[in-house]
Design an enzyme around this catalytic site. Structure first.
Site, PDB file in Angstrom:
ATOM      1  N   ASP A  10       0.857  -1.187   0.000  1.00  0.00           N
ATOM      2  CA  ASP A  10       0.000   0.000   0.000  1.00  0.00           C
ATOM      3  C   ASP A  10       0.891   1.235   0.000  1.00  0.00           C
ATOM      4  O   ASP A  10       2.048   1.187   0.434  1.00  0.00           O
ATOM      5  CB  ASP A  10      -0.937   0.021   1.208  1.00  0.00           C
ATOM      6  CG  ASP A  10      -2.155   0.923   0.993  1.00  0.00           C
ATOM      7  OD1 ASP A  10      -2.372   1.388  -0.147  1.00  0.00           O
ATOM      8  OD2 ASP A  10      -2.878   1.169   1.957  1.00  0.00           O
ATOM      9  N   GLY A  11       0.340   2.317  -0.506  1.00  0.00           N
ATOM     10  CA  GLY A  11       1.017   3.602  -0.519  1.00  0.00           C
ATOM     11  C   GLY A  11       0.081   4.662   0.012  1.00  0.00           C
ATOM     12  O   GLY A  11      -1.141   4.497  -0.008  1.00  0.00           O
ATOM     13  N   GLU A  50       2.320   3.690  -4.164  1.00  0.00           N
ATOM     14  CA  GLU A  50       1.696   2.391  -4.454  1.00  0.00           C
ATOM     15  C   GLU A  50       2.637   1.537  -5.301  1.00  0.00           C
ATOM     16  O   GLU A  50       2.837   0.349  -5.035  1.00  0.00           O
ATOM     17  CB  GLU A  50       0.366   2.580  -5.192  1.00  0.00           C
ATOM     18  CG  GLU A  50      -0.711   3.289  -4.395  1.00  0.00           C
ATOM     19  CD  GLU A  50      -1.477   2.389  -3.453  1.00  0.00           C
ATOM     20  OE1 GLU A  50      -1.109   1.216  -3.253  1.00  0.00           O
ATOM     21  OE2 GLU A  50      -2.483   2.873  -2.886  1.00  0.00           O
ATOM     22  N   ASP A  73      -4.274  -2.738  -3.327  1.00  0.00           N
ATOM     23  CA  ASP A  73      -5.551  -2.044  -3.513  1.00  0.00           C
ATOM     24  C   ASP A  73      -5.428  -0.928  -4.551  1.00  0.00           C
ATOM     25  O   ASP A  73      -6.312  -0.104  -4.699  1.00  0.00           O
ATOM     26  CB  ASP A  73      -6.088  -1.506  -2.189  1.00  0.00           C
ATOM     27  CG  ASP A  73      -5.201  -0.445  -1.558  1.00  0.00           C
ATOM     28  OD1 ASP A  73      -4.227   0.011  -2.199  1.00  0.00           O
ATOM     29  OD2 ASP A  73      -5.475  -0.053  -0.409  1.00  0.00           O
ATOM     30  N   HIS A 123      -9.224  -0.490   2.546  1.00  0.00           N
ATOM     31  CA  HIS A 123      -9.992  -0.110   3.741  1.00  0.00           C
ATOM     32  C   HIS A 123     -11.249  -0.977   3.883  1.00  0.00           C
ATOM     33  O   HIS A 123     -12.340  -0.490   4.133  1.00  0.00           O
ATOM     34  CB  HIS A 123     -10.348   1.380   3.699  1.00  0.00           C
ATOM     35  CG  HIS A 123      -9.146   2.242   3.473  1.00  0.00           C
ATOM     36  ND1 HIS A 123      -8.207   2.467   4.458  1.00  0.00           N
ATOM     37  CD2 HIS A 123      -8.702   2.896   2.369  1.00  0.00           C
ATOM     38  CE1 HIS A 123      -7.248   3.240   3.973  1.00  0.00           C
ATOM     39  NE2 HIS A 123      -7.514   3.505   2.720  1.00  0.00           N
ATOM     40  N   ASP A 133      -1.375  -0.242   5.049  1.00  0.00           N
ATOM     41  CA  ASP A 133      -1.851   1.138   5.129  1.00  0.00           C
ATOM     42  C   ASP A 133      -1.300   1.816   6.381  1.00  0.00           C
ATOM     43  O   ASP A 133      -0.820   2.957   6.318  1.00  0.00           O
ATOM     44  CB  ASP A 133      -3.384   1.174   5.126  1.00  0.00           C
ATOM     45  CG  ASP A 133      -3.920   2.585   5.193  1.00  0.00           C
ATOM     46  OD1 ASP A 133      -3.705   3.347   4.227  1.00  0.00           O
ATOM     47  OD2 ASP A 133      -4.541   2.940   6.216  1.00  0.00           O
TER      48      ASP A 133
END
Length: 159
Positions: A10-11, A50, A73, A123, A133
């Protein structure tokens, strides 16, 4: 394909551009072995973070030709690879393409392994994605953030 490693990524960016960071959770399939990585940058974008998370995860693999599942994601990253857009950009020399430095770096490490991608909704209470995250957001708030020099010096010219 039976995967040997799962790489969750994740970024995050506070502002876009702004302070940003990435988070990576790597798991060796069939074991309890897990590693986490993160880093923050003073001026970057969410898409760069990301993509950088995926690159860092792949670069951490010690053996060539690993069977890897990257879970992200980021539609930007997953679609760019799965729909082979990045190969078209490469054929055109990445002319006027944002994040060209990272896409070139990605292709170099991507080709060393057998990599599949899986998109998941962010999320959405996925434990590893939530942890990534947390790491990315934490990294973006650290003191003495790294400098994303390509972005600050080159990529912003495309804006």
């Amino acid at each position: 394909m039976s995967h040997q490693v799962h790489i969750y990524t994740d970024g995050a960016a506070k502002g876009n551009p702004g302070n940003g960071g990435y988070g990576v959770v790597m798991e060796l399939v069939g074991t309890s072995h897990k590693k986490e990585f993160y880093e923050g940058f003073r001026l970057t974008t969410n898409n760069r973070m990301e993509l950088l998370a995926v690159i860092v995860g792949l670069e951490k693999l010690k053996n060539p030709n690993m069977k890897v599942l990257v879970i992200s994601d980021s539609k930007y990253v997953v679609d760019s690879v799965e729909k082979k857009w990045v190969l078209g950009w490469e054929k055109k020399g990445f002319v006027n393409r944002k994040n060209s430095d990272l896409w070139k770096r990605f292709l170099k490490v991507y080709r060393k392994h057998q990599v599949d991608f899986k998109w998941i909704k962010g999320h959405n209470n996925h434990p590893q994605n939530e942890r990534c995250d947390e790491l990315a957001v934490y990294a973006s708030g650290l003191p003495n953030l790294s400098i994303d020099s390509f972005y600050e010096n080159e990529d912003r010219k495309l804006l």
